[in-house]
Design a protein around this motif. Structure first.
Motif, mmCIF file in Angstrom:
data_model
loop_
_atom_site.group_PDB
_atom_site.id
_atom_site.type_symbol
_atom_site.label_atom_id
_atom_site.label_comp_id
_atom_site.label_asym_id
_atom_site.label_seq_id
_atom_site.Cartn_x
_atom_site.Cartn_y
_atom_site.Cartn_z
ATOM 1 N N LYS A 49 45.273 -22.165 71.316
ATOM 2 C CA LYS A 49 45.011 -21.314 70.154
ATOM 3 C C LYS A 49 43.538 -21.341 69.760
ATOM 4 C CE LYS A 49 49.498 -21.068 67.999
ATOM 5 N NZ LYS A 49 49.515 -19.615 67.975
ATOM 6 N N THR A 50 42.909 -22.487 69.880
ATOM 7 C CA THR A 50 41.482 -22.596 69.564
ATOM 8 C C THR A 50 40.663 -21.726 70.507
ATOM 9 O OG1 THR A 50 41.727 -24.810 68.645
ATOM 10 C CG2 THR A 50 39.535 -24.192 69.428
ATOM 11 N N LEU A 51 40.932 -21.837 71.798
ATOM 12 C CA LEU A 51 40.219 -21.017 72.790
ATOM 13 C C LEU A 51 40.459 -19.530 72.537
ATOM 14 C CD1 LEU A 51 40.944 -23.153 75.964
ATOM 15 C CD2 LEU A 51 38.735 -22.890 74.819
ATOM 16 N N ALA A 52 41.713 -19.169 72.273
ATOM 17 C CA ALA A 52 42.042 -17.762 72.035
ATOM 18 C C ALA A 52 41.338 -17.254 70.778
ATOM 19 C CB ALA A 52 43.553 -17.585 71.906
ATOM 20 N N ALA A 53 41.301 -18.072 69.732
ATOM 21 C CA ALA A 53 40.669 -17.645 68.486
ATOM 22 C C ALA A 53 39.182 -17.386 68.682
ATOM 23 C CB ALA A 53 40.879 -18.702 67.401
ATOM 24 N N ILE A 54 38.504 -18.292 69.330
ATOM 25 C CA ILE A 54 37.060 -18.121 69.532
ATOM 26 C C ILE A 54 36.788 -16.929 70.440
ATOM 27 C CG2 ILE A 54 35.000 -19.193 70.521
ATOM 28 C CD1 ILE A 54 36.081 -21.864 69.339
ATOM 29 N N ASN A 55 37.589 -16.763 71.467
ATOM 30 C CA ASN A 55 37.387 -15.638 72.385
ATOM 31 C C ASN A 55 37.688 -14.288 71.745
ATOM 32 O OD1 ASN A 55 36.479 -17.104 74.614
ATOM 33 N ND2 ASN A 55 38.565 -17.606 75.212
ATOM 34 N N ASN A 56 38.525 -14.272 70.709
ATOM 35 C CA ASN A 56 38.913 -13.018 70.078
ATOM 36 C C ASN A 56 38.218 -12.756 68.742
ATOM 37 O OD1 ASN A 56 41.066 -11.628 71.733
ATOM 38 N ND2 ASN A 56 41.772 -13.737 71.740
ATOM 39 N N MET A 57 37.168 -13.508 68.464
ATOM 40 C CA MET A 57 36.403 -13.242 67.243
ATOM 41 C C MET A 57 35.716 -11.887 67.357
ATOM 42 S SD MET A 57 34.484 -16.639 65.884
ATOM 43 C CE MET A 57 33.714 -17.026 67.417
ATOM 44 N N PRO A 58 35.501 -11.213 66.229
ATOM 45 C CA PRO A 58 34.722 -9.968 66.260
ATOM 46 C C PRO A 58 33.326 -10.236 66.839
ATOM 47 C CG PRO A 58 35.798 -10.236 64.135
ATOM 48 C CD PRO A 58 36.001 -11.523 64.879
ATOM 49 N N ALA A 59 32.773 -9.258 67.524
ATOM 50 C CA ALA A 59 31.493 -9.416 68.226
ATOM 51 C C ALA A 59 30.374 -9.899 67.321
ATOM 52 C CB ALA A 59 31.101 -8.092 68.883
ATOM 53 N N GLU A 60 30.360 -9.456 66.066
ATOM 54 C CA GLU A 60 29.256 -9.832 65.176
ATOM 55 C C GLU A 60 29.241 -11.311 64.813
ATOM 56 O OE1 GLU A 60 32.296 -7.693 62.453
ATOM 57 O OE2 GLU A 60 31.568 -7.519 64.508
ATOM 58 N N TYR A 61 30.300 -12.053 65.175
ATOM 59 C CA TYR A 61 30.349 -13.495 64.921
ATOM 60 C C TYR A 61 30.119 -14.317 66.183
ATOM 61 C CZ TYR A 61 32.018 -12.065 60.407
ATOM 62 O OH TYR A 61 32.109 -11.475 59.178
ATOM 63 N N LYS A 62 29.963 -13.658 67.319
ATOM 64 C CA LYS A 62 29.717 -14.364 68.581
ATOM 65 C C LYS A 62 28.210 -14.537 68.775
ATOM 66 C CE LYS A 62 33.945 -12.978 70.921
ATOM 67 N NZ LYS A 62 34.508 -12.373 72.132
ATOM 68 N N LEU A 63 27.642 -15.438 67.993
ATOM 69 C CA LEU A 63 26.197 -15.605 67.949
ATOM 70 C C LEU A 63 25.704 -16.881 68.614
ATOM 71 C CD1 LEU A 63 25.613 -14.471 64.239
ATOM 72 C CD2 LEU A 63 25.484 -13.090 66.321
ATOM 73 N N VAL A 64 26.595 -17.678 69.139
ATOM 74 C CA VAL A 64 26.212 -18.886 69.871
ATOM 75 C C VAL A 64 26.836 -18.827 71.251
ATOM 76 C CG1 VAL A 64 25.932 -20.315 67.801
ATOM 77 C CG2 VAL A 64 28.136 -20.244 68.955
ATOM 78 N N LYS A 65 26.176 -19.448 72.219
ATOM 79 C CA LYS A 65 26.706 -19.358 73.585
ATOM 80 C C LYS A 65 27.568 -20.544 73.982
ATOM 81 C CE LYS A 65 22.319 -20.864 75.548
ATOM 82 N NZ LYS A 65 21.245 -20.513 76.443
ATOM 83 N N LYS A 66 27.514 -21.628 73.193
ATOM 84 C CA LYS A 66 28.314 -22.800 73.539
ATOM 85 C C LYS A 66 28.912 -23.400 72.278
ATOM 86 C CE LYS A 66 28.099 -27.313 75.755
ATOM 87 N NZ LYS A 66 27.259 -28.296 76.422
ATOM 88 N N VAL A 67 30.196 -23.730 72.346
ATOM 89 C CA VAL A 67 30.902 -24.392 71.250
ATOM 90 C C VAL A 67 31.652 -25.578 71.839
ATOM 91 C CG1 VAL A 67 32.793 -24.189 69.585
ATOM 92 C CG2 VAL A 67 31.184 -22.302 69.865
ATOM 93 N N VAL A 68 31.488 -26.719 71.201
ATOM 94 C CA VAL A 68 32.268 -27.897 71.561
ATOM 95 C C VAL A 68 33.126 -28.237 70.355
ATOM 96 C CG1 VAL A 68 32.235 -30.301 72.315
ATOM 97 C CG2 VAL A 68 30.408 -28.739 73.048
ATOM 98 N N VAL A 69 34.433 -28.256 70.562
ATOM 99 C CA VAL A 69 35.376 -28.588 69.498
ATOM 100 C C VAL A 69 35.799 -30.036 69.703
ATOM 101 C CG1 VAL A 69 37.621 -28.066 68.465
ATOM 102 C CG2 VAL A 69 36.188 -26.204 69.373
#
Length: 177
Positions: A49-69
């Motif tokens: 669910k975490t991976l799906a949520a980050i991948n499905n965020m609106p484009a205007e919130y995809k401002l970083v290239k790497k996320v470590v949870v």
């Protein structure tokens, strides 16, 4: 535990990056490199669910290239601050200026912003974009918009503002929209 928490903390990353100047709002990424550090044995459903949520965020919130949870058990003592830096950025956080960190400047407004955007903006957009992971995998899916509205009502009551159904109490309680 819930994905809302991950989105809330992600929004803090955006806040810090924008305030420090380490993030450029005109640069967006189609995909975000997400890795999950789980020293707790959290159910794989949450990873998915975490991976799906980050991948499905609106484009205007995809401002970083790497996320470590990081899923932390107990008090989060599984990782030292050096471990976190090394896993997330490489040892010493190359390319980042520690003197520009806004960590002490965002508390009052930053927390409310992160909650608002996680619950009112990101959760509904992600749920609408990803019906496979959201519609059927929980018996009662989390409803961020309802939760946000309930928090406002609960806070008004706790602070002693009357809630007569008109906007008087809201006008006295809420700054902005």
């Amino acid at each position: 535990f819930g994905v809302k928490v991950v989105l809330h903390e992600y929004f803090h990353c955006l806040q810090h990056g924008l305030v420090s100047g380490d993030l450029d709002p005109s640069v967006r990424y189609d995909t975000i490199d997400v890795s999950i550090e789980d020293g707790c044995g959290v159910n794989d459903l949450y990873h998915k669910k975490t991976l799906a949520a980050i991948n499905n965020m609106p484009a205007e919130y995809k401002l970083v290239k790497k996320v470590v949870v990081f899923y932390a058990c107990g008090k989060g003592t599984e990782y030292t601050s050096l471990d976190l830096q090394d896993i997330a950025y490489g040892f010493g956080c190359p390319g980042m200026d520690p003197l520009r960190t806004p960590v002490n400047n965002l508390n009052g407004i930053g927390e409310g912003d992160a909650e608002y955007y996680a619950q009112q903006i990101l959760m509904p957009a992600i749920q609408a974009a990803d019906t496979t992971n959201w519609d059927s995998s929980y018996a009662s899916p989390y409803n961020g918009v309802t939760e946000w509205n309930n928090r406002g009502t609960d806070a008004q009551t706790a602070c002693g503002f009357k809630n007569s159904g008109d906007d008087t109490a809201k006008d006295n309680f809420v700054i902005g929209d």
